[in-house]
Scaffold this active site. Structure first.
Site, mmCIF file in Angstrom:
data_model
loop_
_atom_site.group_PDB
_atom_site.id
_atom_site.type_symbol
_atom_site.label_atom_id
_atom_site.label_comp_id
_atom_site.label_asym_id
_atom_site.label_seq_id
_atom_site.Cartn_x
_atom_site.Cartn_y
_atom_site.Cartn_z
ATOM 1 N N GLY A 166 0.786 -1.231 0.000
ATOM 2 C CA GLY A 166 0.000 0.000 0.000
ATOM 3 C C GLY A 166 0.815 1.276 0.000
ATOM 4 C CB SER A 167 4.204 2.270 -1.140
ATOM 5 O OG SER A 167 4.220 1.989 -2.519
ATOM 6 C CG ASN A 168 1.166 3.808 -5.611
ATOM 7 O OD1 ASN A 168 1.533 4.861 -6.124
ATOM 8 N ND2 ASN A 168 1.685 2.637 -5.957
ATOM 9 N NE ARG A 176 -14.484 -11.632 -12.058
ATOM 10 C CZ ARG A 176 -14.019 -11.507 -13.286
ATOM 11 N NH1 ARG A 176 -12.750 -11.755 -13.539
ATOM 12 N NH2 ARG A 176 -14.808 -11.176 -14.275
ATOM 13 C CG LEU A 186 -12.196 -5.326 -9.499
ATOM 14 C CD1 LEU A 186 -11.897 -3.847 -9.312
ATOM 15 C CD2 LEU A 186 -12.908 -5.905 -8.279
ATOM 16 C CG HIS A 206 -0.416 -1.263 -15.382
ATOM 17 N ND1 HIS A 206 -0.580 -2.492 -14.772
ATOM 18 C CD2 HIS A 206 0.361 -1.480 -16.470
ATOM 19 C CE1 HIS A 206 0.071 -3.411 -15.469
ATOM 20 N NE2 HIS A 206 0.644 -2.823 -16.505
ATOM 21 C CB THR A 226 -12.563 0.620 -19.247
ATOM 22 O OG1 THR A 226 -11.278 0.120 -19.620
ATOM 23 C CG2 THR A 226 -12.607 2.133 -19.429
ATOM 24 C CG ASP A 261 -3.531 -3.441 -16.043
ATOM 25 O OD1 ASP A 261 -3.978 -2.927 -15.013
ATOM 26 O OD2 ASP A 261 -2.824 -4.463 -16.046
ATOM 27 C CD GLU A 268 3.821 2.665 -9.479
ATOM 28 O OE1 GLU A 268 2.850 2.350 -8.782
ATOM 29 O OE2 GLU A 268 4.632 1.819 -9.911
HETATM 30 C C1 GRF Z 1 2.484 -0.582 -7.885
HETATM 31 O O1 GRF Z 1 3.635 -0.758 -8.653
HETATM 32 C C2 GRF Z 1 1.283 -0.357 -8.757
HETATM 33 O O2 GRF Z 1 1.585 0.337 -9.926
HETATM 34 C C3 GRF Z 1 0.854 -1.751 -9.086
HETATM 35 O O3 GRF Z 1 1.076 -2.493 -7.924
HETATM 36 C C4 GRF Z 1 2.099 -1.856 -7.147
HETATM 37 C C5 GRF Z 1 1.488 -1.579 -5.814
HETATM 38 O O4 GRF Z 1 2.413 -1.104 -4.888
HETATM 39 N N1 GRF Z 1 -0.513 -1.752 -9.543
HETATM 40 P P1 GRF Z 1 1.924 -0.506 -3.518
HETATM 41 O O5 GRF Z 1 1.053 -1.556 -2.834
HETATM 42 O O6 GRF Z 1 1.163 0.756 -3.798
HETATM 43 O O7 GRF Z 1 3.164 -0.256 -2.723
#
Ligand code: GRF
Length: 208
Positions: A12-14, A65, A93, A109, A141, A145, A174
């Protein structure tokens, strides 16, 4: 206050970058929940420490699913979000789920879409001899990706790069383009016309 729900599967770094910028920059928005498809997702623990509501829906607990998607949509809708943010959410999804959040669900992505959708993007970029790599924030969509591009970052591929080195260089970007894209969305700066996303006041949608 715009309400944001973030879905994660791992570290979850993003998600952390978005929460930190949202709070630090005082956006008129709040991350109201972080949901995961695994209770063990490290990002959940971090979000809980920040006082954010969290929940895990174990994929294995559902018959298929569709059942998972239905439960996930209910968990999301309980927080009445304006925006759903996929941040390293590793489940494909279904089309009905995606349509439910059409125009208000973003993904990031780690490739320059439309090249290298799916897994192992950095390995594939290295194997193809690419000289640049990057990341893409896009509206979601039903196709994996795929979808209108909000912002892209570009980084060089350096001689001697391995997957980890390239992934780290891309990930650092990112953490810049995803919070910025989310901020633009919640501040109403994005406009979607004929499948193309433009920033209404002409801000650069490229980090290079
Ligand atoms: C990131 O590289 C994102 O682009 C991809 O999965 C990775 C997730 O990293 N979809 P994080 O969990 O946000 O650290």
């Amino acid at each position: 206050m715009k309400r944001i729900v973030i879905l994660v599967s791992g570290r979850g770094s993003n998600m952390q970058a978005i929460v930190s910028r949202c709070r630090g920059e005082g956006w008129a928005a709040e991350v109201v929940a972080v949901l995961a498809d695994r209770a063990a997702a490290a990002g959940l623990a971090w979000a809980a420490e920040q006082g954010i509501a969290t929940a895990a829906l174990e994929f294995k607990a559902f018959a298929n699913r569709d059942a998972f998607d239905t439960a996930l949509a209910a968990a999301i809708d309980a927080h009445a979000p304006d925006l759903v943010v996929l941040a390293g959410f590793m489940r494909i999804l279904g089309a009905d789920f995606v349509r439910r959040y059409e125009g208000r669900m973003l993904n990031i992505h780690p490739s320059l879409l439309p090249v290298f959708p799916g897994l192992h993007t950095h390995r594939r970029a290295l194997e193809a001899g690419c000289k640049v790599a990057g990341a893409t924030v896009h509206f979601v969509t039903p196709e994996l990706d795929h979808g209108p591009i909000v912002m892209q970052s570009v980084v060089p591929v350096r001689a001697g790069d391995d997957e980890a080195a390239l992934a780290a260089r891309v990930l650092a970007t990112e953490h810049v383009i995803y919070p910025l894209s989310v901020r633009w969305f919640v501040e109403g700066e994005l406009q979607l016309e004929d499948g193309i996303v433009r920033h209404k006041r002409g801000a650069s949608q490229l980090l290079a």
